[in-house]
Scaffold this motif. Structure first.
Motif, PDB file in Angstrom:
ATOM      1  N   LEU A   1       0.978  -1.183   0.101  1.00  0.00           N
ATOM      2  CA  LEU A   1      -0.030  -0.199  -0.073  1.00  0.00           C
ATOM      3  C   LEU A   1       0.814   1.316   0.063  1.00  0.00           C
ATOM      4  O   LEU A   1       1.509   1.642   0.973  1.00  0.00           O
ATOM      5  N   ASN A   2       0.817   1.809  -1.161  1.00  0.00           N
ATOM      6  CA  ASN A   2       1.686   3.431  -1.284  1.00  0.00           C
ATOM      7  C   ASN A   2       1.049   4.314  -1.085  1.00  0.00           C
ATOM      8  O   ASN A   2      -0.346   4.527  -2.056  1.00  0.00           O
ATOM      9  N   ILE A   3       1.240   5.359   0.028  1.00  0.00           N
ATOM     10  CA  ILE A   3       0.558   6.410  -0.055  1.00  0.00           C
ATOM     11  C   ILE A   3       1.221   7.546  -0.438  1.00  0.00           C
ATOM     12  O   ILE A   3       2.399   8.205  -0.082  1.00  0.00           O
ATOM     13  N   GLY A   4       0.679   8.101  -1.711  1.00  0.00           N
ATOM     14  CA  GLY A   4       1.141   8.920  -2.688  1.00  0.00           C
ATOM     15  C   GLY A   4       0.694  10.382  -2.362  1.00  0.00           C
ATOM     16  O   GLY A   4       0.571  10.745  -0.892  1.00  0.00           O
ATOM     17  N   SER A   5       0.175  11.171  -3.201  1.00  0.00           N
ATOM     18  CA  SER A   5      -0.630  12.468  -2.969  1.00  0.00           C
ATOM     19  C   SER A   5      -1.235  12.753  -4.300  1.00  0.00           C
ATOM     20  O   SER A   5      -0.694  12.298  -5.555  1.00  0.00           O
ATOM     21  N   GLY A   6      -2.042  13.548  -4.232  1.00  0.00           N
ATOM     22  CA  GLY A   6      -2.946  14.220  -5.379  1.00  0.00           C
ATOM     23  C   GLY A   6      -1.848  15.129  -6.202  1.00  0.00           C
ATOM     24  O   GLY A   6      -1.884  15.233  -7.595  1.00  0.00           O
TER      25      GLY A   6
ATOM     26  N   THR B   1      -1.863  -1.343  -4.086  1.00  0.00           N
ATOM     27  CA  THR B   1      -2.587  -0.014  -4.363  1.00  0.00           C
ATOM     28  C   THR B   1      -1.824   1.225  -3.814  1.00  0.00           C
ATOM     29  O   THR B   1      -1.092   1.489  -3.259  1.00  0.00           O
ATOM     30  N   LEU B   2      -2.378   2.298  -4.784  1.00  0.00           N
ATOM     31  CA  LEU B   2      -1.722   3.652  -4.612  1.00  0.00           C
ATOM     32  C   LEU B   2      -3.074   4.412  -3.901  1.00  0.00           C
ATOM     33  O   LEU B   2      -4.216   4.550  -4.491  1.00  0.00           O
ATOM     34  N   VAL B   3      -2.656   5.254  -3.116  1.00  0.00           N
ATOM     35  CA  VAL B   3      -3.574   6.330  -2.297  1.00  0.00           C
ATOM     36  C   VAL B   3      -3.056   7.474  -2.666  1.00  0.00           C
ATOM     37  O   VAL B   3      -1.831   7.911  -2.362  1.00  0.00           O
TER      38      VAL B   3
END
Length: 294
Positions: free
Chosen positions: A141-146, A184-186
């Protein structure tokens, strides 16, 4: 296909505050073991005590690690191997950002952002993925950014690292299709974390309050999307619809909007006031837990 969260061992970077801390809280009642990673050991220990008070059978490992130093990442991985820890799910949450004109950044700061936002998640994924594939089950689970899907003058390096994370995650997901490893990318928008609190006026002036969500809600929606094996998650209803509409925006229109912001930054004015040719931009440093913080 679902990630092995229940009774699994889950490693969370940037777990000392913000979204990472909320992810840990929500997984504590389901996981067998949580490995909490961040720079601020005292905060990790406080979180460990909180989690154990509510979940006495949970295993919790606290690993102090500054992800901007590759040798500390190696030490973290060696510690996992030494303690026979088998990671089932990796949550790459830690991140680092800055706000200001690119030429005003020191190279040491730029390099630090590249290490935390790019090298650390790629290295951890590379070292932990093979064992997941051997077992035929796992999750990343990768927490990215808008910011990884937009043009962000004033945050050029940060946005660039998040663009990288998006391309890496989406491509890796395709490579791992059918292997049992969920990816999954968030891509969160405005979230109430320390990152936003430190950011100050420039960031908040462009972020309406109706778009902001709590770190708890962001974590909850991120995990819900992960369990659905969704490729991309935008937490928050209003933000989600805005990003869907933005995907239809022509690139020239995005550039035109970004140019307005860039010119205001260059002249040191808010978007809500006229530019003054003699103004100078004051940089604001952003360093906190959550998608933008370690």
């Amino acid at each position: 296909m679902r990630p092995p969260i229940d009774s699994g061992t889950i490693l969370i970077t940037g777990a000392s505050s913000g979204i990472g801390r909320e992810i840990a809280r929500q997984l504590a009642r389901r996981a067998r073991t949580l490995v909490l990673v961040a720079r601020r050991e005292e905060r990790l220990e406080a979180l460990r005590d909180e989690l154990l008070a509510h979940n006495p059978t949970l295993g919790v490992m606290v690993e102090r690690c500054d992800l901007s130093h590759p040798d500390e990442v190696d030490t973290l991985l060696d510690s996992l191997h030494r303690h026979l820890v088998r990671v089932d799910v990796l949550v790459n949450n830690a991140g680092l950002g800055d706000y200001g004109l690119y030429e005003q950044e020191s190279w040491s700061r730029i390099h630090q952002m590249l290490q935390v936002n790019v090298e650390a998640p790629v290295l951890l994924t590379h070292r932990l993925l093979r064992r997941m594939l051997e077992r035929g089950r796992g999750g990343i689970l990768n927490i990215g950014s808008g910011a990884g899907r937009m043009l962000r003058p004033g945050m050029s390096v940060y946005a660039g690292t998040k663009h990288f994370l998006e391309g890496f995650t989406e491509s890796l997901r395709l490579e791992l299709s059918g292997t049992g490893v969920v990816v999954t990318l968030v891509a969160p928008g405005p979230v109430d974390t320390e990152f936003r609190e430190v950011a100050g006026g420039e960031n908040r002036s462009a972020r309406p309050s109706w778009m902001r969500i709590s770190a708890e809600r962001c974590a909850r929606e991120a995990l819900e999307g992960f369990e659905r094996a969704a490729p991309l998650v935008y937490p928050g209803l209003a933000y989600r619809w805005m990003m869907r509409l933005a995907s239809f925006m022509p690139r020239p229109v995005m550039r035109a909007g970004g140019l307005v912001v860039a010119r205001r930054l260059r002249h040191g004015t808010s978007l809500l006031e006229p530019a003054h040719p003699d103004a100078r931009l004051g940089r604001r440093v952003l360093l906190a837990g959550g998608p933008e913080g370690a």
